[in-house]
Design an enzyme around this catalytic site. Structure first.
Site: not given
Lengths: 316, 316
Positions: A68, A221, A223
């Protein structure tokens, strides 16, 4: 032949994919130790400021490995562009061949994060939820509520955000659902009257310091090491604190902040995958306070990319 | 809208792209310090054995950043598949948007490596080359010879490889050129009669220990700490030793092996980009022995991906 999947096709496929089940398998795969996930790659830009993260990995015994690329360019909104972007690549674990390019522009990361919140609620929310509380009014607030629809019968929502206009906009985006959405005067009001609370902001100072007994909080929220939505006292008061990844929680998210503050012992923190596979209990009685802190793990990306590819290609 | 470029389209575009000029710019960009190249990401597989590398970076002042995924699955040939695979992704440095997906399956890495060999020959080969020597008979041997066509007028080639059949196959693949290709009895015979030698094998023990005065050697086979084609004595005897990247040469390739063996002082090693931009001399007289050791740098991937995208999209 590599299957190219455009964003519109991904959007069309999403309603037919059981993301909740895919995320459950992803968390179990993570906690079982079957996942191989190298350190995240990072590259920074200065003019204009931007950041790129490369996340990649695979699960032993599955057919694919996933790469990714996710970027954030924070001056984009001034030009009418979203700040987030990226794609997912699906390769064969057997031959290295590129099976599919998912041109999702970050959509699948948002979706898997929201589906993970629903998994947390499924295993930790109390049986009776009179009101759902949401901190934040952005896209993730909307997606969390959408993914909660099959997990709870509750349709009363109390939202706290930057203002009434943002709350109105959220209400309009969710007009196709039967949620009734009210605006709270403060995060503390949300904490007082809601039994299932989801925090979705990029805050760097605590918005919620305490909740009532019998409340579950899912924090999505934060990270990074800097972001924080929950006061350490809230985690100290919790009967159960779970994370997606203990390894990640050692350096980022709410648990990192609470452990750093001396309010929480990492040894008491369990993983969501351990609860899903039955090796640890989740919520055991109605009066408990529970917290699930999600920072996002690569097995979620592997699971959602695989699920979307299978859906659009009708592959097994 | 992201431009998807299939392998056939890349193959069709290649003859119209000036890769030699692109590689010259790539090496200068590298040596000038304008490139941002994070550490290579790596992921290993065991059943079947395989490896994946993620290489990414950008050059300040250019429009794109590039991510390359390159894999090797060494049991593929038993199923009739190439062991190498991968793709390149071109993103905007200004917004993070995915500009192009180049489905090259590793082709562009092979091409940029061969074009780099031609750049090395351009700056280091003696003016009079009576014979080109090639160690190895594989795909990279073929590509090196193709990219040398505009750089030297010499068409006499002496090849050493695993056997006559492989040499015949190489001769047939190059039948559209005017090269006359003979098979050498040993690498030493190649060294004795050739003034421009290219080594292209994955050998892990030296194949060439010495060359005659007035010889240039380009080594492209070794790109890890384990692989080695040139004896340390050859590098010790060289008047000039150049690499694409001194930073990489500290841990991989021929220079790494010669420095480890105490035969070469890293302080004497120059970069190819410094010769191209004129800040260091290359070959200064006909009798010198010169060695260019190429392990591959990310600016080459950035340059070739940008060049191919511009060619197929007619973008500036």
């Amino acid at each position: 032949m590599t299957r190219i999947v455009r964003r519109e096709e991904i959007e069309a496929a999403l309603p037919g994919v059981d993301l909740l089940a895919a995320m459950e398998r992803a968390f179990v795969a993570w906690s079982s130790g079957r996942a191989v996930v190298p350190p995240v790659g990072e590259m920074l830009f200065s003019r204009p400021p931007g950041e790129v993260h490369l996340k990649y990995g695979y699960v032993h015994g599955e057919p694919y490995y996933v790469v990714k690329v996710a970027s954030g360019f924070y001056q984009n909104p001034a030009q009418g562009l979203p700040s987030s972007n990226g794609l997912m690549l699906l390769f064969s674990q057997a031959t290295g061949e590129l099976v599919s390019v998912l041109l999702d522009e970050g959509l699948l990361t948002d979706q898997r994060t929201a589906a993970a919140g629903a998994v947390a609620a499924k295993y930790f929310a109390p049986a009776e939820v009179a009101r759902i509380g949401v901190i934040g009014t952005g896209m993730q607030a909307e997606l969390q509520l959408r993914h909660l629809l099959p997990v709870t019968g509750c349709r009363e929502v109390l939202v706290w955000g930057r203002g009434a206009a943002q709350c109105d906009a959220l209400r309009q985006r969710l007009a196709d659902t039967d949620y009734r959405i009210d605006l709270a005067a403060s995060p503390a009001e949300v904490a007082r009257v809601c039994q299932l609370v989801v925090t979705t902001t990029p805050a760097t100072r605590p918005l919620l310091d305490a909740v009532a007994p019998g409340t579950h909080v899912t924090a999505v929220g934060s990270d990074t090491a800097e972001k924080q939505e929950l006061g350490p006292g809230l985690l100290a008061a919790a009967d159960v604190v779970a994370v997606d990844s203990r390894a990640q929680a050692a350096s980022r998210g709410e648990v990192f902040r609470a452990v750093s503050a001396g309010a929480l012992d990492m040894a008491s923190v369990i993983e969501l995958g351990e609860v899903i596979d039955g090796s640890r209990p989740g919520r055991t009685h109605a009066g408990q306070i529970t917290v699930v802190d999600l920072t996002g793990v690569a097995t979620q990306d592997i699971a959602i990319a695989t699920a979307i590819y299978r859906s659009v290609s009708h592959a097994d």
